[in-house]
Design an enzyme around this catalytic site. Structure first.
Site: not given
Ligand code: URA
Length: 441
Positions: A83, A169
């Protein structure tokens, strides 16, 4: 449940929230007892006041428990995922998931949409006509077993609290916050059933963490929280002081990914950093998944699986399995770009010494490639192709960037912003390394 306003107030005043308060609040976010404006106020309070490690673990746990957790025990093989914390032009996942699968891992990948100025894997995949990014648990597991990787967004059943908070967000300037990033990433990664995780923690002017120090703190927090929650993780801190590869925009990034997966040479556009980072991350996944003994072997295996076409074949299988249009990826001209094409040339000669990468991400949003409000839809065809990267020598009149925009977009302000985002100077400056350091748990 304590009143949401009271919990917000407590965090606003810099106090530590208890496990129960965090759990209650997140349950309220999930079932609608907490209104969006209260959730946003909470996010802003966390943004300013931060969270302790215990609070971050409680938040991750609460987000995880807001939905289902996939059970991948019936899928044979070692399940490892990657990720990224988010950047501009970061299309690594599109290449890496099939590549790591071609090397022998199982890659269950649950990704997000664009966040703030950064792009999202799910938005990119959606520019492949027909590609289904809303897999049910059954379909996710079936695809993972048969193809070796599966790529999906959160369904309403997986970390629904993150889904809601992520969208808020994105449009409320509460992205760049270590506990919120950690809980968002890890809740998804634990829910998807991965056995180990490699994190690409971006640092630089196009990342959420602008300094090495902040990025290192984020990486360490992610690794610590993951460990407490039973997920072994490690991280690379990588450069985000320029867009990764040559493309920024959803469809155009899919095209660049296909070129790498098919081993096609790009004449004037530069994907070398993208390919190198993908190989390095793959080597990390292979080492952590014990497919190879060390990183050197992992890099060698990744190079060979890219060169012999196996990664491309896995990608074809993935697109087929997830109902995407195979003809479109086999002939990417069938994935349309926006029709207004403008080649922007350099006014000066010299070296590219700075690229304001966050501004470049924001230019893409202005063109329609990202969201300004949560309900915005994304235009997959708009994008930017960079003809040069940091450190390149440019002559006046040479192409710098090709823009793809809708017919009715006035490009004058966009070109003005681009000229401020790309700095050309007579004196060359050192180019930051692609990978700064590795952080192990
Ligand atoms: N990737 C995500 O899934 N969440 C975040 O807050 C930042 C990057």
């Amino acid at each position: 449940m304590s009143s949401p306003a009271w919990i917000i107030q407590k965090k606003r005043d810099g106090k530590e929230l208890s496990h129960t308060e965090i759990t209650d609040f997140i349950q309220g976010v999930t079932d609608g007892r907490v209104a969006d404006y209260q959730a946003t106020a909470f996010l802003m309070a966390v943004y300013f006041r931060g969270m302790t490690l215990e609070e971050t673990v409680a938040l991750t746990e609460a987000m995880l428990l807001s939905g289902e957790r996939y059970d991948l025990t019936k899928v044979t093989g070692i399940k490892v995922d990657k990720h990224s914390t988010g950047g501009v032009g970061d299309k690594v996942s599109l290449i890496l998931a099939p590549l790591a699968a071609a090397c022998g891992l199982k890659v269950p990948m649950m990704s997000g949409r664009g966040l703030g100025h950064s792009g999202g894997t799910v938005d990119k995949l959606e520019s492949i006509p027909g590609f289904d990014i809303q897999l049910s648990q059954e379909k996710f597991i079936q695809t993972l077993s048969s193809v070796g990787c599966a790529m999906t967004s959160q369904t309403s059943k997986i970390c629904p609290a993150d889904k809601k908070l992520y969208a808020l967000r994105d449009v409320t300037a509460t992205v760049e916050c270590i506990p919120l990033i950690a809980a968002s990433i890890l809740s998804k990664k634990i829910a998807e059933g991965s056995q180990a995780l490699v994190l690409d923690v971006k640092v630089g002017n196009g990342a959420f963490m602008k300094s090495r120090k902040q990025a290192k703190t984020l990486a360490k927090t992610l690794i610590q929280v993951a460990k407490i929650m039973g997920l072994p993780a490690r991280a690379l801190l990588t450069n985000m002081n320029q867009p990764l590869g040559y493309a920024a925009g959803n469809a155009i990034e899919v095209k660049e990914s296909i070129e790498i997966l098919r081993n096609q040479k790009q004449s004037e556009l530069c994907s070398a950093d993208l390919k190198e980072l993908t190989i390095q991350l793959c080597a990390q996944m292979l080492e952590v998944g014990k497919v190879t003994k060390n990183l050197t072997e992992g890099r060698k295996l990744a190079h060979s699986r890219l060169a012999d076409g196996s990664a491309w074949r896995v990608f074809e299988n993935l697109v087929r399995a997830q109902s995407g249009n195979l003809a479109a990826i086999q002939d990417p001209a069938k994935i349309p770009l926006a029709p207004q094409k403008k080649i922007w040339t350099s006014k000066k000669s010299g070296y590219i010494v700075k690229m304001q990468t966050e501004s470049i991400g924001r230019i893409l949003i202005e063109l329609g490639g990202g969201r300004k409000i949560a309900s915005d839809s994304i235009d997959p065809g708009v994008g930017l192709a960079f003809h040069h990267k940091l450190g390149s020598r440019i002559r006046a009149g040479e192409p710098l960037v090709t823009l793809y925009a809708r017919e009715n977009t006035n490009l004058d302000p966009v070109l003005d912003q681009l000229s401020q985002a790309i700095e050309i100077s007579p004196a060359k400056k050192p180019v930051p390394k692609l990978i700064f350091e590795q952080i192990k748990g």
